[in-house]
Design a protein around this motif. Structure first.
Motif, PDB file in Angstrom:
ATOM      1  N   GLY A   1       0.764  62.530 -45.565  1.00 52.90           N
ATOM      2  CA  GLY A   1       0.961  62.540 -43.931  1.00 52.90           C
ATOM      3  C   GLY A   1       1.016  61.114 -43.502  1.00 52.90           C
ATOM      4  N   ARG A   2       0.540  60.166 -44.374  1.00 51.68           N
ATOM      5  CA  ARG A   2       0.589  58.564 -43.984  1.00 51.68           C
ATOM      6  C   ARG A   2       1.699  57.895 -44.436  1.00 51.68           C
ATOM      7  NH1 ARG A   2      -4.957  57.172 -46.628  1.00 51.68           N
ATOM      8  NH2 ARG A   2      -3.745  55.381 -47.145  1.00 51.68           N
ATOM      9  N   PRO A   3       2.056  56.948 -43.567  1.00 52.86           N
ATOM     10  CA  PRO A   3       3.300  56.030 -44.081  1.00 52.86           C
ATOM     11  C   PRO A   3       3.429  55.421 -45.362  1.00 52.86           C
ATOM     12  CG  PRO A   3       2.686  55.518 -41.565  1.00 52.86           C
ATOM     13  CD  PRO A   3       1.488  56.301 -42.459  1.00 52.86           C
ATOM     14  N   ASP A   4       1.957  55.205 -45.879  1.00 54.70           N
ATOM     15  CA  ASP A   4       1.998  54.600 -47.144  1.00 54.70           C
ATOM     16  C   ASP A   4       1.667  55.522 -48.289  1.00 54.70           C
ATOM     17  OD1 ASP A   4      -0.494  55.484 -46.700  1.00 54.70           O
ATOM     18  OD2 ASP A   4      -1.709  53.835 -47.038  1.00 54.70           O
ATOM     19  N   PHE A   5       2.231  56.664 -48.191  1.00 58.82           N
ATOM     20  CA  PHE A   5       2.287  57.932 -49.254  1.00 58.82           C
ATOM     21  C   PHE A   5       2.872  57.483 -50.264  1.00 58.82           C
ATOM     22  CE2 PHE A   5       3.778  61.501 -51.092  1.00 58.82           C
ATOM     23  CZ  PHE A   5       2.784  62.052 -51.699  1.00 58.82           C
ATOM     24  N   PRO A   6       4.151  57.067 -50.049  1.00 56.67           N
ATOM     25  CA  PRO A   6       4.968  56.437 -51.314  1.00 56.67           C
ATOM     26  C   PRO A   6       4.650  55.678 -52.385  1.00 56.67           C
ATOM     27  CG  PRO A   6       6.316  56.952 -49.548  1.00 56.67           C
ATOM     28  CD  PRO A   6       4.942  56.824 -48.824  1.00 56.67           C
ATOM     29  N   ASN A   7       3.758  54.464 -51.717  1.00 55.39           N
ATOM     30  CA  ASN A   7       3.078  53.463 -52.318  1.00 55.39           C
ATOM     31  C   ASN A   7       2.050  53.795 -53.147  1.00 55.39           C
ATOM     32  OD1 ASN A   7       5.110  51.569 -51.424  1.00 55.39           O
ATOM     33  ND2 ASN A   7       3.871  50.917 -49.769  1.00 55.39           N
ATOM     34  N   ILE A   8       1.076  54.631 -52.482  1.00 53.13           N
ATOM     35  CA  ILE A   8       0.003  55.261 -53.155  1.00 53.13           C
ATOM     36  C   ILE A   8       0.436  56.147 -54.117  1.00 53.13           C
ATOM     37  CG2 ILE A   8      -2.242  56.632 -52.832  1.00 53.13           C
ATOM     38  CD1 ILE A   8      -2.335  55.183 -49.937  1.00 53.13           C
ATOM     39  N   LEU A   9       1.448  56.699 -53.920  1.00 56.95           N
ATOM     40  CA  LEU A   9       1.740  57.636 -54.887  1.00 56.95           C
ATOM     41  C   LEU A   9       2.104  57.103 -56.368  1.00 56.95           C
ATOM     42  CD1 LEU A   9       2.398  60.670 -56.190  1.00 56.95           C
ATOM     43  CD2 LEU A   9       4.836  60.457 -55.036  1.00 56.95           C
ATOM     44  N   ILE A  10       2.972  56.111 -56.110  1.00 53.46           N
ATOM     45  CA  ILE A  10       3.573  55.185 -57.591  1.00 53.46           C
ATOM     46  C   ILE A  10       2.378  54.638 -57.988  1.00 53.46           C
ATOM     47  CG2 ILE A  10       4.340  53.436 -56.080  1.00 53.46           C
ATOM     48  CD1 ILE A  10       6.015  55.137 -59.113  1.00 53.46           C
ATOM     49  N   ASP A  11       1.599  53.907 -57.117  1.00 51.68           N
ATOM     50  CA  ASP A  11       0.317  53.240 -57.802  1.00 51.68           C
ATOM     51  C   ASP A  11      -0.627  54.301 -58.569  1.00 51.68           C
ATOM     52  OD1 ASP A  11       1.052  51.058 -56.755  1.00 51.68           O
ATOM     53  OD2 ASP A  11      -0.146  51.161 -55.012  1.00 51.68           O
ATOM     54  N   THR A  12      -0.641  55.697 -57.878  1.00 51.56           N
ATOM     55  CA  THR A  12      -1.358  56.710 -58.775  1.00 51.56           C
ATOM     56  C   THR A  12      -0.768  56.914 -60.082  1.00 51.56           C
ATOM     57  OG1 THR A  12      -2.177  57.468 -56.762  1.00 51.56           O
ATOM     58  CG2 THR A  12      -2.507  58.695 -58.708  1.00 51.56           C
ATOM     59  N   LEU A  13       0.453  57.075 -60.113  1.00 49.11           N
ATOM     60  CA  LEU A  13       1.294  57.589 -61.229  1.00 49.11           C
ATOM     61  C   LEU A  13       1.309  56.537 -62.324  1.00 49.11           C
ATOM     62  CD1 LEU A  13       4.067  59.178 -59.561  1.00 49.11           C
ATOM     63  CD2 LEU A  13       2.485  60.320 -60.896  1.00 49.11           C
ATOM     64  N   ARG A  14       1.325  55.185 -61.882  1.00 50.70           N
ATOM     65  CA  ARG A  14       1.420  54.001 -62.744  1.00 50.70           C
ATOM     66  C   ARG A  14       0.001  54.270 -63.476  1.00 50.70           C
ATOM     67  NH1 ARG A  14       4.207  49.813 -58.494  1.00 50.70           N
ATOM     68  NH2 ARG A  14       6.404  50.180 -59.167  1.00 50.70           N
ATOM     69  N   ARG A  15      -1.199  54.314 -62.657  1.00 49.69           N
ATOM     70  CA  ARG A  15      -2.488  53.936 -63.255  1.00 49.69           C
ATOM     71  C   ARG A  15      -2.912  55.158 -64.268  1.00 49.69           C
ATOM     72  NH1 ARG A  15      -4.625  54.271 -58.684  1.00 49.69           N
ATOM     73  NH2 ARG A  15      -5.483  56.325 -58.720  1.00 49.69           N
ATOM     74  N   GLN A  16      -2.264  56.442 -63.737  1.00 50.57           N
ATOM     75  CA  GLN A  16      -2.753  57.547 -64.574  1.00 50.57           C
ATOM     76  C   GLN A  16      -1.716  57.911 -65.816  1.00 50.57           C
ATOM     77  OE1 GLN A  16      -5.284  59.752 -64.336  1.00 50.57           O
ATOM     78  NE2 GLN A  16      -6.065  58.279 -62.563  1.00 50.57           N
ATOM     79  N   ALA A  17      -0.365  57.272 -65.846  1.00 47.29           N
ATOM     80  CA  ALA A  17       0.414  57.665 -67.039  1.00 47.29           C
ATOM     81  C   ALA A  17       1.521  56.913 -67.228  1.00 47.29           C
ATOM     82  CB  ALA A  17       1.180  59.238 -66.639  1.00 47.29           C
ATOM     83  N   GLY A  18       1.476  55.557 -66.669  1.00 47.14           N
ATOM     84  CA  GLY A  18       2.143  54.452 -66.890  1.00 47.14           C
ATOM     85  C   GLY A  18       3.526  54.785 -66.405  1.00 47.14           C
ATOM     86  N   VAL A  19       3.776  55.654 -65.284  1.00 42.94           N
ATOM     87  CA  VAL A  19       5.184  55.715 -64.563  1.00 42.94           C
ATOM     88  C   VAL A  19       5.873  54.494 -64.209  1.00 42.94           C
ATOM     89  CG1 VAL A  19       6.257  57.116 -62.776  1.00 42.94           C
ATOM     90  CG2 VAL A  19       4.454  58.257 -64.240  1.00 42.94           C
ATOM     91  N   SER A  20       6.956  54.370 -64.274  1.00 47.52           N
ATOM     92  CA  SER A  20       7.629  53.008 -63.716  1.00 47.52           C
ATOM     93  C   SER A  20       8.170  53.227 -62.302  1.00 47.52           C
ATOM     94  CB  SER A  20       8.742  52.468 -64.641  1.00 47.52           C
ATOM     95  OG  SER A  20       9.442  51.411 -64.096  1.00 47.52           O
ATOM     96  N   HIS A  21       8.717  54.524 -62.213  1.00 47.24           N
ATOM     97  CA  HIS A  21       9.622  54.840 -60.824  1.00 47.24           C
ATOM     98  C   HIS A  21       9.484  56.197 -60.711  1.00 47.24           C
ATOM     99  CE1 HIS A  21      12.419  53.222 -58.083  1.00 47.24           C
ATOM    100  NE2 HIS A  21      13.046  54.478 -57.919  1.00 47.24           N
ATOM    101  N   CYS A  22       9.533  56.635 -59.370  1.00 49.48           N
ATOM    102  CA  CYS A  22       9.311  58.068 -58.973  1.00 49.48           C
ATOM    103  C   CYS A  22      10.333  58.321 -58.083  1.00 49.48           C
ATOM    104  CB  CYS A  22       8.033  58.491 -58.594  1.00 49.48           C
ATOM    105  SG  CYS A  22       7.656  60.168 -57.875  1.00 49.48           S
ATOM    106  N   MET A  23      11.096  59.482 -58.182  1.00 52.26           N
ATOM    107  CA  MET A  23      11.958  60.057 -57.085  1.00 52.26           C
ATOM    108  C   MET A  23      11.834  61.406 -56.962  1.00 52.26           C
ATOM    109  SD  MET A  23      15.516  58.017 -58.230  1.00 52.26           S
ATOM    110  CE  MET A  23      16.299  58.257 -56.429  1.00 52.26           C
ATOM    111  N   VAL A  24      11.751  61.657 -55.540  1.00 50.91           N
ATOM    112  CA  VAL A  24      11.671  63.310 -55.132  1.00 50.91           C
ATOM    113  C   VAL A  24      12.770  63.718 -54.444  1.00 50.91           C
ATOM    114  CG1 VAL A  24      10.291  64.677 -53.764  1.00 50.91           C
ATOM    115  CG2 VAL A  24       9.262  62.758 -55.020  1.00 50.91           C
ATOM    116  N   PHE A  25      13.367  64.797 -54.674  1.00 48.48           N
ATOM    117  CA  PHE A  25      14.670  65.419 -54.296  1.00 48.48           C
ATOM    118  C   PHE A  25      13.991  67.083 -53.557  1.00 48.48           C
ATOM    119  CE2 PHE A  25      16.217  62.707 -57.328  1.00 48.48           C
ATOM    120  CZ  PHE A  25      17.136  62.114 -56.750  1.00 48.48           C
ATOM    121  N   ALA A  26      14.664  67.004 -52.429  1.00 47.29           N
ATOM    122  CA  ALA A  26      14.515  68.578 -51.894  1.00 47.29           C
ATOM    123  C   ALA A  26      16.032  69.412 -52.175  1.00 47.29           C
ATOM    124  CB  ALA A  26      14.500  68.431 -50.481  1.00 47.29           C
ATOM    125  N   LEU A  27      15.881  70.393 -53.003  1.00 45.69           N
ATOM    126  CA  LEU A  27      16.978  71.396 -53.155  1.00 45.69           C
ATOM    127  C   LEU A  27      16.486  72.543 -52.440  1.00 45.69           C
ATOM    128  CD1 LEU A  27      17.015  70.642 -57.041  1.00 45.69           C
ATOM    129  CD2 LEU A  27      18.151  69.256 -55.179  1.00 45.69           C
TER     130      LEU A  27
END
Length: 262
Positions: free
Chosen positions: A23-49
């Motif tokens: 619910g916060r504006p910084d959710f995308p940045n915190i999400l990618i930081d979490t993914l980098r720290r936990q599993a070395g993710v470089s980039h994240c994209m989310v789609f609604a289908l």
């Protein structure tokens, strides 16, 4: 001034920071930081289908410069030729979906050229979750300089994927103005076992989850430190836990479960 206890180093599988950013504006940045720290993710994209055939790119975060263009291209036409499409549309509401491991042969030549070769992407993992008529499709990428996901990183992603998918869905379902405390208050008010706590026990536990020290909780609620510690002890006893980490685990489990998205 808010006083905080020394925060421990995030444990493997800890996605608390992303959950609290819902619910916060910084959710995308915190999400990618979490993914980098936990599993070395470089980039994240989310789609609604949607089952009606529509697609939208909701989130593009990380270090792939052409991410925005890729998101637009996928939403406009390439979602129809995604090899994961059948698996996505066989999913049921509230049940996390972990998609098959990436293999270049899964993709057509044009798709592979645009989304992998030209974009410097060498590997991908993905998860998804349906809420009502919308599928939140979460993609995790690695670039050439990183190499493919290792076995440990894939295992880590599989562990955190349900909580990540649930967090993404909740973030885009709820108003961006909602505060972390409002999100937690709703969870404590409606979901067992948290709803079984007394109002004061809930207030103490919510502030523990938000990072308050025992002293800061006492100041915020206008009670003694002894009372704060007593409420915490009683709450933990009711929940059958003995630590803050176990409290976080309960919250993450509720968010990742089928009813956590209601």
């Amino acid at each position: 001034m808010r006083f905080r206890e020394m925060a421990p180093k995030p444990a493997a599988g800890d996605v608390t920071s992303a959950v609290l950013a819902i619910g916060r504006p910084d959710f995308p940045n915190i999400l990618i930081d979490t993914l980098r720290r936990q599993a070395g993710v470089s980039h994240c994209m989310v789609f609604a289908l949607t089952r009606a055939g529509a697609a939208r790119c909701l989130l593009d975060a990380g270090n792939i410069p052409t991410g925005g263009d890729l998101g637009a291209a996928y939403a406009s036409q390439f979602h129809e030729s995604d090899p994961n499409r059948d698996a996505l549309f066989e999913g049921e509401g509230g049940v996390p979906i972990m998609l098959p491991s990436f293999a270049p042969r899964m993709y057509g030549a044009r798709y592979r050229k645009i989304f992998f070769n030209d974009s410097d992407i060498v590997d991908k993992c993905a998860t998804a979750i349906w809420t009502d008529d919308t599928c939140f499709y979460v993609n995790f990428y690695r670039i050439t300089s990183q190499g493919r996901f290792g076995n440990a990183e894939r295992a880590r992603l599989q562990t955190i994927a349900p909580a990540i998918g649930a967090s993404v869905a909740r973030h885009f379902q709820h108003a961006a103005t909602a505060t972390p405390d409002q999100n937690l208050a709703a969870l404590f008010a409606t979901r067992a076992p948290l709803s079984a706590l007394t109002p004061r026990e809930q207030e103490v536990c919510r502030r523990i989850l938000l990072g308050f020290s025992s002293e800061a909780i006492s100041q915020a609620l206008g009670i003694s430190l002894h009372s704060t510690l007593t409420y915490r002890k009683r709450a933990y006893e009711r929940l059958g836990i003995s630590s803050q980490n176990e409290l976080f685990s309960i919250v993450l489990g509720l968010l990742a479960g089928p009813r956590g998205l209601n």
